[in-house]
Design an enzyme around this catalytic site. Structure first.
Site, PDB file in Angstrom:
ATOM      1  N   ARG A   1      -4.852 -30.189   7.109  1.00 32.28           N
ATOM      2  CA  ARG A   1      -4.703 -31.606   6.794  1.00 32.28           C
ATOM      3  C   ARG A   1      -4.818 -32.511   8.022  1.00 32.28           C
ATOM      4  O   ARG A   1      -5.044 -33.721   7.882  1.00 32.28           O
ATOM      5  CB  ARG A   1      -3.331 -31.858   6.147  1.00 32.28           C
ATOM      6  CG  ARG A   1      -3.161 -31.244   4.754  1.00 32.28           C
ATOM      7  CD  ARG A   1      -1.739 -31.480   4.262  1.00 32.28           C
ATOM      8  NE  ARG A   1      -1.524 -30.979   2.924  1.00 32.28           N
ATOM      9  CZ  ARG A   1      -1.742 -31.669   1.811  1.00 32.28           C
ATOM     10  NH1 ARG A   1      -2.201 -32.906   1.893  1.00 32.28           N
ATOM     11  NH2 ARG A   1      -1.515 -31.152   0.630  1.00 32.28           N
TER      12      ARG A   1
ATOM     13  N   HIS B   1       0.949  -5.958   8.798  1.00 27.63           N
ATOM     14  CA  HIS B   1       0.713  -5.824  10.237  1.00 27.63           C
ATOM     15  C   HIS B   1       1.368  -4.585  10.830  1.00 27.63           C
ATOM     16  O   HIS B   1       0.961  -4.106  11.886  1.00 27.63           O
ATOM     17  CB  HIS B   1       1.175  -7.092  10.979  1.00 27.63           C
ATOM     18  CG  HIS B   1       2.660  -7.262  11.044  1.00 27.63           C
ATOM     19  ND1 HIS B   1       3.368  -7.936  10.078  1.00 27.63           N
ATOM     20  CD2 HIS B   1       3.575  -6.851  11.952  1.00 27.63           C
ATOM     21  CE1 HIS B   1       4.644  -7.944  10.390  1.00 27.63           C
ATOM     22  NE2 HIS B   1       4.802  -7.291  11.522  1.00 27.63           N
TER      23      HIS B   1
ATOM     24  N   HIS C   1       6.597  -2.876   4.524  1.00 25.81           N
ATOM     25  CA  HIS C   1       6.640  -2.151   5.787  1.00 25.81           C
ATOM     26  C   HIS C   1       7.296  -0.776   5.643  1.00 25.81           C
ATOM     27  O   HIS C   1       6.731   0.253   6.022  1.00 25.81           O
ATOM     28  CB  HIS C   1       7.399  -2.940   6.847  1.00 25.81           C
ATOM     29  CG  HIS C   1       6.823  -4.281   7.162  1.00 25.81           C
ATOM     30  ND1 HIS C   1       5.491  -4.569   6.986  1.00 25.81           N
ATOM     31  CD2 HIS C   1       7.385  -5.416   7.650  1.00 25.81           C
ATOM     32  CE1 HIS C   1       5.264  -5.817   7.351  1.00 25.81           C
ATOM     33  NE2 HIS C   1       6.387  -6.340   7.759  1.00 25.81           N
TER      34      HIS C   1
END
Length: 520
Positions: A75, A212, A274
């Site tokens: 934005r 990750h 995870h």
């Protein structure tokens, strides 16, 4: 489902089986081909602290092509130069490799910014123009990835806009991919809805779900530890293993994450993804190969074989930190954190026992725990072995001897520790625990890359083994949903003091089985 060519399939499982790739000089890293990334949510914390520095580090290491393009979408009223300065600041603050002006100038040449909101059709038309311009000026070849570093609630709108502008459809010989961050829903039903939204626009093999933790060097080392060594695999089973503990502890509170964290809690935030992924890698059978299909198949078998305890009240625990002192500082309780309702029942600590109904693991409990404001920051997998069936010593000789263990330290001190008994020097026969330690930092001269470096590069290469597919996500939710539902109806979180290792209920849970938690 769209009818676009599934070009990226050629770069996924087949890429891992490519004989040219298998025969390459292992000293030479794989380098991404031409392409660009469009990043939604580029002004958020994740992009600023992790994603942008990772892209710079890949550039610095020569693993992204000089023509790589990066388009920020947001934005803010930014020019391309404003965006470049924002990227520079992020890189200087958080990149792993040293800042180099020539390297950054190479990256800067491919930086673009498109101002707009997710419901702004004109902004996506401009994005289409910018992507085409990168193809023409940078030679990105029509290969473009769309990184949705945004709340899942915004996925439908962004995916609809990408489809409406044709950005999801590659031309012949090129690819289009989408990267989505956890959480992959908040339960099984929402995970399926989210997947339906994404796969209406992108083909399944073009969807890369980022966890990750799977990019961390030590997580990948679980596979090397188990399957490249004859030393470990023969004892990696119920004949020798007493139990397994998987811990993910943080010594901080929720910080500025109240808007996301409250109502989600620790179990949904980290155990569903995870810790269950760590469990799957620890417990899986040896795959036929490390191709994505073979690796995922073995993980899915493990997750499908997980059994919940019959008595969830006795074999799960839930906690919420209170105020107190930690590390010499006074800290507030969870209910006093900014943005948290005073009556919130969201847990900041979760623990559970899971069993795996396979021949290898029958009777071996897996204990999972995660939480905030605990004793220290650590993630580890501890495989704890049974005691020797016979000890030809006096009981006083082995009074200080514990159980053998192999501990994989995922963070922060990446490495592996083996704990075993050894004689204490002296005239008496006294046996105590000693440790043999392997640490990445002292055994290898090359620093481990950040997880996002590995995952972004693998995504650009179209190499999917480290990315969970939808079946893994659904199996994980099938494990967790009954527990969180039981908690919501019957088990409010128990209080625990900061700097401790969770509520008393967690210690009572494991003590019922005659065991105790490790103190990392």
């Amino acid at each position: 489902m769209n009818d676009s060519p599934r070009a990226s399939a050629e770069h996924s499982d087949d890429a891992a089986a490519n004989p040219l790739r298998d025969a390459r000089d292992r000293r030479l890293p794989l380098i991404s081909g031409p392409g660009s990334m469009v990043m939604f949510g580029v002004t958020g914390d994740l992009a600023r602290k992790k994603l942008l520095p990772a892209i710079y580090d890949l550039t610095h290491r020569g693993l992204l092509p000089p023509s790589f393009g990066l388009v920020g979408f947001g934005r803010r009223d930014w020019s391309h130069d404003d965006f470049a300065e924002y990227v520079r600041e992020s890189v200087i603050a958080d990149a792993r490799t040293e800042f180099s002006e020539p390297v950054f100038e190479q990256l800067r040449g491919g930086l673009r910014f498109v101002q707009g909101a997710f419901d702004d059709r004109a902004a996506f038309e401009e994005l289409t123009r910018v992507v085409s311009e990168l193809d023409a000026s940078r030679g990105t070849g029509g290969n473009h990835a769309f990184y949705l570093s945004i709340p899942p609630a915004a996925f439908p709108q962004v995916c609809e806009q990408l489809a409406g502008s044709g950005l999801n459809t590659p031309r012949d010989g090129s690819w289009r991919r989408v990267v989505i961050e956890k959480p992959f829903g908040h339960d099984l039903a929402s995970a399926r809805e989210l997947n339906d939204v994404v796969e209406q626009v992108f083909n399944p093999e073009d969807v890369f779900r980022i966890d990750h933790y799977l990019g961390k060097e030590t997580v990948q080392n679980i596979l090397a530890l188990r399957f490249s060594n004859q030393l470990f695999e023969p004892i990696w089973n119920a004949n020798y293993v007493d139990h397994v503990q998987i811990t993910m502890a943080e010594d901080i509170g929720i910080g500025s994450r109240a808007g996301y964290y409250d109502g989600i809690g620790t179990a949904r935030d980290v155990i569903q993804n995870h810790l269950l992924q760590l469990l799957a890698l620890t417990a899986m059978e040896e795959p036929v190969s490390f191709r994505a299909a073979d690796l995922r198949a073995e993980k899915e078998k493990v997750l499908a074989a997980v059994e919940l305890p019959q008595d969830l009240a006795a074999h799960t625990a839930r906690g919420q930190y209170v105020g107190g002192w930690q590390g010499g500082q006074e800290v507030v309780s969870y209910l006093e954190e900014d943005g948290i309702p005073a009556d919130s029942t969201t847990e900041t600590f979760a623990a559970m026992r899971l069993d795996i109904a396979t021949r290898r693991w029958a009777g071996v409990p897996f204990y999972l725990r995660a939480g905030k404001r605990l004793g220290r920051r650590v993630t580890e997998i501890a495989v704890v072995f049974k005691r020797a069936p016979f000890l030809p010593f006096r009981s006083t000789d082995t009074a200080d001897l514990g159980q053998n263990a192999i501990v994989v330290r995922v963070q922060p001190d990446e490495g592996v520790t083996m704990r075993f008994g050894s004689k204490v020097p002296g005239t008496q026969m006294e046996v105590r625990d000693v440790s043999m330690d392997f640490a990445y930092g002292t055994n290898f001269t090359e620093e481990s890359p950040e997880a996002y470096e590995r995952l972004i590069l693998d995504m650009m290469l179209g190499d999917p083994p480290l990315f969970p597919r939808q079946r893994e996500v659904e199996l994980s939710w099938q494990i967790l949903d009954p527990i969180t539902q039981f908690w919501a109806e019957h088990m409010p979180p128990a209080p625990y003091r900061p700097g401790t290792w969770g509520p008393d209920t967690a210690h009572e849970m494991i003590a019922r089985d005659g065991r105790s938690w490790r103190r990392p």
